[in-house]
Motif scaffolding. Structure first.
Motif, PDB file in Angstrom:
ATOM      1  N   ARG A  72       0.836  -1.199   0.000  1.00  0.00           N
ATOM      2  CA  ARG A  72       0.000   0.000   0.000  1.00  0.00           C
ATOM      3  C   ARG A  72       0.876   1.256   0.000  1.00  0.00           C
ATOM      4  NH1 ARG A  72      -2.833   2.493   4.714  1.00  0.00           N
ATOM      5  NH2 ARG A  72      -4.492   3.740   3.860  1.00  0.00           N
ATOM      6  N   ILE A  76       1.129   4.234  -2.956  1.00  0.00           N
ATOM      7  CA  ILE A  76       0.910   5.667  -2.714  1.00  0.00           C
ATOM      8  C   ILE A  76       2.118   6.462  -3.178  1.00  0.00           C
ATOM      9  CG2 ILE A  76       0.671   7.413  -0.901  1.00  0.00           C
ATOM     10  CD1 ILE A  76      -0.989   5.277   0.625  1.00  0.00           C
ATOM     11  N   GLN A  79       2.144   6.793  -6.886  1.00  0.00           N
ATOM     12  CA  GLN A  79       1.185   7.793  -7.343  1.00  0.00           C
ATOM     13  C   GLN A  79       1.729   9.199  -7.139  1.00  0.00           C
ATOM     14  OE1 GLN A  79      -2.374   6.679  -5.204  1.00  0.00           O
ATOM     15  NE2 GLN A  79      -3.172   5.624  -6.992  1.00  0.00           N
ATOM     16  N   LEU A  92      -7.484   9.738  -2.399  1.00  0.00           N
ATOM     17  CA  LEU A  92      -7.385   8.620  -1.459  1.00  0.00           C
ATOM     18  C   LEU A  92      -7.877   8.947  -0.057  1.00  0.00           C
ATOM     19  CD1 LEU A  92      -3.872   7.242  -2.483  1.00  0.00           C
ATOM     20  CD2 LEU A  92      -6.128   6.507  -3.279  1.00  0.00           C
ATOM     21  N   TYR A  94      -6.513  11.123   2.078  1.00  0.00           N
ATOM     22  CA  TYR A  94      -5.421  11.443   2.991  1.00  0.00           C
ATOM     23  C   TYR A  94      -5.399  12.935   3.275  1.00  0.00           C
ATOM     24  CZ  TYR A  94      -3.154   6.882   2.624  1.00  0.00           C
ATOM     25  OH  TYR A  94      -2.867   5.552   2.711  1.00  0.00           O
TER      26      TYR A  94
END
Length: 133
Positions: A72, A76, A79, A92, A94
């Protein structure tokens, strides 16, 4: 009768400010499997077929020893190399400070990005016409 944002078989993720998941990797993986199952059930597949596929994904994940947290985090960070931190944060769920910190750690080049509505022009600005320099 308009679109209410609900798509049959789509997974939903509800995040609340200030509430941390107790086991985020496990809970996100479970939510992903639930969405996977819902998509198949929306195609009118038998429940036993869907359960068999879910079990196959779980067994494969356990067999190859996928460290969910590391996978995960790597996703991220990848990305953040491809998109600005505010975009990743919005997509996402965040906080923008978290994605900015992760971007700095990964060496992302999106250091200057003006968040907001880019669909409209600033007041007094007009695009150049063909042939202008």
């Amino acid at each position: 009768m308009g679109f209410n944002g609900s798509i049959p078989g789509a997974a939903r993720l509800h995040l609340v400010d200030g509430v941390a998941l107790l086991r985020p990797e496990e809970q996100v993986f479970t939510a992903m499997l639930t969405g996977f199952a819902n998509q198949q059930l929306a195609r009118n597949l038998a429940r036993t077929t869907v359960e068999g596929r879910e079990n196959a994904v779980k067994a494969f994940t356990a067999y190859i020893g996928v460290p969910v947290a590391a996978a995960r985090g790597a996703a991220i960070r990848q990305q953040l190399l491809d998109m600005p931190a505010p975009v990743v944060a919005d997509a996402l769920g965040y906080h923008h400070k978290t994605t900015t910190r992760l971007r700095n750690e990964t060496g992302g080049t999106w250091s200057r990005y003006a968040a907001g509505d880019h669909g409209r022009s600033p007041i007094g600005w007009a695009p150049k016409k063909t042939g202008e320099s």
